[in-house]
Structure formats: structure tokens, C-alpha cells
Design an enzyme around this catalytic site. Sequence first.
Site, PDB file in Angstrom:
ATOM      1  N   CYS A   1       0.843  -1.202   0.000  1.00 23.18           N
ATOM      2  CA  CYS A   1       0.000   0.000   0.000  1.00 23.18           C
ATOM      3  C   CYS A   1       0.873   1.245   0.000  1.00 23.18           C
ATOM      4  O   CYS A   1       2.002   1.222   0.483  1.00 23.18           O
ATOM      5  CB  CYS A   1      -0.895   0.052   1.230  1.00 23.18           C
ATOM      6  SG  CYS A   1      -2.082  -1.275   1.373  1.00 23.18           S
ATOM      7  N   ASP A   2       0.317   2.335  -0.514  1.00 22.46           N
ATOM      8  CA  ASP A   2       0.962   3.632  -0.426  1.00 22.46           C
ATOM      9  C   ASP A   2      -0.116   4.699  -0.457  1.00 22.46           C
ATOM     10  O   ASP A   2      -1.087   4.569  -1.198  1.00 22.46           O
ATOM     11  CB  ASP A   2       1.948   3.865  -1.571  1.00 22.46           C
ATOM     12  CG  ASP A   2       2.801   5.083  -1.318  1.00 22.46           C
ATOM     13  OD1 ASP A   2       3.743   4.990  -0.495  1.00 22.46           O
ATOM     14  OD2 ASP A   2       2.523   6.146  -1.902  1.00 22.46           O
TER      15      ASP A   2
END
Length: 195
Positions: free
Chosen positions: A68-69
Amino acid sequence: MLASGSPARLRLLHAAGFDPTVIVSGVPEDDVALTDPADLVSTLAVRKARAVAAGDAAAIDRAVVLGCDSTLLLDGVALGKPGSADAAAERWRAMRGRRGELLTGHCLIDLPSGREAVAVGRSTVHFADLDDDEIAAYVASGEPLEVAGGFTIDGRGALFVERVDGDPSNVIGLSLPLLRELLQRLGIPIMELWR
């Protein structure tokens, strides 16, 4: 497996019934020169998940890797982690009384098949109109320095968020409804991953 050292993401997964192994990807976040924020967060999520999938983790049977980012979009500019007190205070002076869009890129890789599912979650965050003393105190707490956008909604920063339109878990850094959708795309029943 969670390809992130974010304690907030890990808490979300634990609360949802998962007990992932955490393997921090080590992927640098500041070497991607993409101007579209959705492309930026999805590209970084893919890089993180692939970096972990390429390691020893690939030997684990029936495992998935989640990367994730997140970034906050304000006035068309993607804002990552402030990194310093001065940057966090300046950011809050710009955000107070306004709204921004929190984007979180998600990449889920099914290790046995190598298949990937990628998506971006979007939530609109409405910030309170903080005074300078509140900004200084929040920045001094250290909480906003190393989180995307310079705020949290699962800590002290929740006091300064008036409303979230969309998925609140996305603002924390991992959209649980989107995770379910990605698992479905890969044909993986959630129940197989519950502890």
C-alpha cells in the site's frame, strides 16, 4: 503478508481478523516521477508488494502479499509524509478549514499463481479550522511527521478531522472494503486468511 511497516495498517488488519507477517519492502518512495497522484500511489504499492513477493516469502504456500501507499491531494499537489516539524506545520496551515482527497494505492499478489490485483481507494477528508496553537501542539506531538498527508484519524489527528466522505479505513492507509474486492478478483475467500 503486509509489505509495510505501518502500525496503523497492521492494526486495521488485526481488527479485521487477519494476522499477517510484516515484511517491510524497503522500496524508496521519493524516486518516482509521476505527476498523477493515483498513478503514483498505485505504482509505489505495486513496487512494494513485488519487492516482498520476490524475496523468500515466495516459498510460502497459499500466501498473499499486500502493498500500500498513500498520499493526500490538496490543490492538485500530492502530499506525502512531511518528515519535519516545519513542513508539518506549514502543511497544516494550508489544510486547516479545507478538504483534501486521500488516495491509497493497493496491490495484492497471490504468490502461488503470481496474479496481481491493483486498485486505488479515494476518500475526501474535511479538516477543522485549527488555530496556530493547536497546530503547534499537534506538530510537537510528533504524530504528523511520518504519515501521509501529515495527519491521522486513528490518533490525535482525529480531533482535527470534521468528516470523511468515503471509506475511513482508506484514510488510515488500507481500505478494508477494497481489500475484500481485491481478494475476490483473485478468487481468494477471505475466510481462508482469517486467523
